[in-house]
Design a protein around this motif. Structure first.
Motif, PDB file in Angstrom:
ATOM      1  N   UNK A  69       0.830  -1.202   0.000  1.00  0.00           N
ATOM      2  CA  UNK A  69       0.000   0.000   0.000  1.00  0.00           C
ATOM      3  C   UNK A  69       0.870   1.260   0.000  1.00  0.00           C
ATOM      4  N   UNK A 113       0.763   4.225  -2.845  1.00  0.00           N
ATOM      5  CA  UNK A 113       0.442   5.617  -2.524  1.00  0.00           C
ATOM      6  C   UNK A 113       1.657   6.542  -2.634  1.00  0.00           C
ATOM      7  N   UNK A 163      -4.138   3.795  -9.050  1.00  0.00           N
ATOM      8  CA  UNK A 163      -4.638   4.455  -7.827  1.00  0.00           C
ATOM      9  C   UNK A 163      -4.851   5.941  -8.093  1.00  0.00           C
ATOM     10  N   UNK A 182      -8.566   7.976  -8.443  1.00  0.00           N
ATOM     11  CA  UNK A 182      -8.979   9.051  -7.530  1.00  0.00           C
ATOM     12  C   UNK A 182      -9.186  10.363  -8.281  1.00  0.00           C
ATOM     13  N   UNK A 240      -5.922  11.194   1.752  1.00  0.00           N
ATOM     14  CA  UNK A 240      -6.168   9.865   1.161  1.00  0.00           C
ATOM     15  C   UNK A 240      -7.526   9.343   1.610  1.00  0.00           C
ATOM     16  N   UNK A 241      -8.143   8.531   0.776  1.00  0.00           N
ATOM     17  CA  UNK A 241      -9.524   8.103   1.048  1.00  0.00           C
ATOM     18  C   UNK A 241      -9.621   7.231   2.297  1.00  0.00           C
ATOM     19  N   UNK A 242     -10.591   7.523   3.125  1.00  0.00           N
ATOM     20  CA  UNK A 242     -10.842   6.724   4.327  1.00  0.00           C
ATOM     21  C   UNK A 242     -12.264   6.175   4.330  1.00  0.00           C
ATOM     22  N   UNK A 243     -13.007   6.452   3.294  1.00  0.00           N
ATOM     23  CA  UNK A 243     -14.397   5.983   3.238  1.00  0.00           C
ATOM     24  C   UNK A 243     -14.466   4.717   2.382  1.00  0.00           C
ATOM     25  N   UNK A 244     -15.419   3.841   2.716  1.00  0.00           N
ATOM     26  CA  UNK A 244     -15.504   2.612   1.911  1.00  0.00           C
ATOM     27  C   UNK A 244     -15.948   2.897   0.483  1.00  0.00           C
ATOM     28  N   UNK A 245     -16.649   4.017   0.284  1.00  0.00           N
ATOM     29  CA  UNK A 245     -17.137   4.310  -1.059  1.00  0.00           C
ATOM     30  C   UNK A 245     -16.357   5.478  -1.657  1.00  0.00           C
ATOM     31  N   UNK A 246     -15.905   5.308  -2.878  1.00  0.00           N
ATOM     32  CA  UNK A 246     -15.129   6.349  -3.557  1.00  0.00           C
ATOM     33  C   UNK A 246     -16.003   7.585  -3.829  1.00  0.00           C
ATOM     34  N   UNK A 303     -16.095  -3.246  -1.646  1.00  0.00           N
ATOM     35  CA  UNK A 303     -15.492  -2.647  -0.449  1.00  0.00           C
ATOM     36  C   UNK A 303     -15.384  -3.587   0.748  1.00  0.00           C
ATOM     37  N   UNK A 319      -8.077  -7.541  -1.067  1.00  0.00           N
ATOM     38  CA  UNK A 319      -8.138  -6.524  -0.017  1.00  0.00           C
ATOM     39  C   UNK A 319      -8.106  -5.174  -0.705  1.00  0.00           C
ATOM     40  N   UNK A 370      -7.056   1.911   7.853  1.00  0.00           N
ATOM     41  CA  UNK A 370      -8.148   2.857   7.638  1.00  0.00           C
ATOM     42  C   UNK A 370      -8.096   3.557   6.295  1.00  0.00           C
ATOM     43  N   UNK A 374      -8.135   3.639   2.128  1.00  0.00           N
ATOM     44  CA  UNK A 374      -8.752   2.837   1.077  1.00  0.00           C
ATOM     45  C   UNK A 374      -8.121   3.164  -0.273  1.00  0.00           C
ATOM     46  N   UNK A 388      -9.214   1.852  -2.998  1.00  0.00           N
ATOM     47  CA  UNK A 388     -10.291   1.665  -3.985  1.00  0.00           C
ATOM     48  C   UNK A 388      -9.809   0.821  -5.168  1.00  0.00           C
TER      49      UNK A 388
END
Lengths: 258, 276
Positions: free
Chosen positions: A12, A16, A45, A49, A81-87, B64, B99, B104, B106, B108
């Motif tokens: 990851x 990023x 990635x 975004x 950076x995204x922290x929500x499950x949905x983009x 997700x 995954x 925390x 994402x 995506x």
């Protein structure tokens, strides 16, 4: 051997980062080395975004132009950076972020455009509510009126804008003749809401803005009238009734049964 | 748990096609939604979904769940998935064997896992938790991948078989993803298909991709290529009738174009089932 936690951490981080380095946890393919393989994810990635931001902020993208928009996006991706499950929610901090961009030309305009577009998006799939109907209102007994509490729709939103943002958004979204950004002599208050499936917006003057602020407190109608009268309105009851009538026409109010 | 039904031939439900579907009620057997697009309070997405589900069975396909992540399972997300599944009477719920983020954050993206004993135990345990919470078996899809890990000790198909065996989940077999990964990692796609047990394959995905010469990217923005059609025929020949749908997520063509692609899938599958 890396455990799963360490591998996910490193992978990851590489995705990023601005550049992949030492991706020695990955086997090379016949055509790509380890870093090049991980770089496919890193590139995807960023593209994903930026695409999400462009979708949420299509008018801002058009008005700012590719170069400026992409550079804002890159800084935003690094900082938020995204922290929500949905983009879908990735761009929620963009308006505030742009405000902090001191060296960005037109930061105020771009921030207001972002705020307006995000509000449209929020209204688009925001909470539904049944609308107040004329019949329902006519059915209210006169003696009940003083205690009647009105509610604005859950998608109702208002904002003060220093630029001709709604007009710019309209011109950019409808692919009509582009118009020039203009800073207003006085900021204008705008309201935005979604009665059924289509979102509406319009400007409001100072008095109506005050009235909306009061009605949003869910005051009984008598207190609403009183608030208008304290504000200096000589025919406060009449004015209050006129506002209710207009908001009924606008489909701004929730059913009394909600 | 009761066996999930065979649904026939479906398409991904996309906003560009809402009105066409409502107006013309095309003879598609079922639709698959992208779960996250409907985890919203209200407005157009849920309105059209409610309308369309009156006439068609619907299944949910999420991106997700992040079943392989070392982060805890997002129970808030899962509760929303369960609520939506109940409200639209989803025939089944699927996501991906992958995954999507850590700590925390994402990405995506559908990130691959190493095919190791540690990953099998981790994923199988989490699938069991998810299935217990949802009160139903879930389907997980094999993802397209662009890397393989040095620490993998198994093949992808061995990994899938073991995860399914230990957790009791089903497989959403994406035939295009098998093709893409086979190209990227130089394995025989038929070996993959032939190594999967029949009883775990509940659904098939078909899609287009982009060939960049040195690798293939799973882009879902083009028609299905001939090689993937051939692989699909071989897949049906092995597994028999399996609910099949076509995914298109970008460069969305008119509905009729996707419908005619779906007709091709149906014809090819029927031919294979007859031969079998």
């Amino acid at each position: 051997m890396m455990d799963l936690q360490a591998l996910q951490n490193k992978f990851l981080q590489d995705i990023m980062a601005s550049k992949v380095s030492d991706a020695n946890y990955v086997t090379p393919s016949k055509t790509l080395n380890s870093d090049e393989r991980v770089d496919l994810y890193r590139e995807a990635y960023n593209i994903r975004l930026v695409d999400a931001l462009s979708e949420s902020y299509s008018a801002l993208h058009t008005i700012a132009g590719d170069e400026v928009f992409y550079s804002i996006c890159q800084r935003y991706i690094n900082q938020f950076p995204s922290r929500h499950f949905s983009i879908r929610f990735f761009g929620e901090n963009l308006a505030d972020f742009i405000k902090t961009e001191e060296s960005l030309e037109n930061a105020e305009l771009f921030s207001e455009l972002a705020l307006f577009e995000w509000s449209l998006g929020k209204a688009f799939d925001g909470e539904n509510a049944d609308l107040l109907s004329r019949e329902q209102l006519l059915g209210v007994d006169a003696s009940d009126w003083p205690n009647l509490e009105f509610s604005l729709l859950p998608t109702f939103n208002r904002m003060k804008l220093h630029w001709n943002v709604p007009q710019l958004w309209k011109a950019a979204s409808e692919e009509g003749q582009p118009i020039a950004p203009q800073r207003l002599v006085q900021p204008t208050e705008w309201i935005l809401w979604r009665p059924e499936l289509q979102t509406s917006f319009r400007s409001v003057d100072k008095d109506e803005s005050f009235a909306l602020e009061e009605i949003a407190k869910k005051l009984p109608f008598a207190e609403f009238c009183q608030a208008l009268s304290i504000q200096g309105n000589e025919e406060a009851d009449l004015q209050a009734a006129q506002y209710i009538g207009r908001w009924l026409e606008d489909q701004l109010l929730q059913s009394l049964l909600s | 748990m009761s066996k999930l039904p065979y649904l026939g031939f479906g398409l991904g439900l996309r906003p560009d096609h809402y009105q066409t579907i409502i107006d013309n009620k095309p003879p598609v057997d079922w639709f698959e939604i992208i779960t996250e697009n409907y985890l919203v309070p209200g407005g157009k997405p849920l309105h059209f979904l409610e309308e369309i589900r009156k006439d068609y069975p619907v299944v949910m396909h999420g991106v997700s769940l992040s079943i392989g992540s070392m982060d805890p399972i997002n129970m808030d997300y899962l509760a929303q998935v369960k609520q939506l599944a109940n409200s639209i009477e989803a025939k089944w719920i699927s996501d991906h064997l992958c995954w999507t983020g850590l700590n925390g954050l994402n990405a995506h993206d559908l990130l691959p896992l190493p095919y190791s004993e540690e990953a099998i135990s981790h994923v199988a345990e989490r699938i069991s938790k998810v299935q217990d919470f949802l009160g139903r078996q879930i389907l997980l899809e094999n993802v397209s991948s662009y890397v393989t890990f040095k620490d993998s000790s198994l093949t992808e198909w061995e990994f899938i078989n073991e995860v399914a065996k230990r957790s009791g989940c089903l497989l959403l077999l994406d035939v295009n993803n098998v093709y893409v990964s086979a190209f990227n990692h130089s394995f025989d796609p038929m070996l993959y298909i032939n190594s999967l047990p029949k009883e775990i394959v509940q659904q098939i995905h078909l899609a287009g991709h982009t060939n960049c010469d040195t690798h293939i990217i799973d882009t879902h923005d083009e028609p299905i290529v001939d090689e993937v059609w051939k692989l699909y025929e071989a897949t049906i020949s092995r597994f028999g009738q399996v609910s099949t749908m076509i995914e298109r997520d970008d460069n969305i063509p008119p509905f009729e174009e996707l419908f005619s692609e779906l007709q091709k899938a149906k014809q090819l599958a029927e031919k294979q089932v007859l031969v079998a």
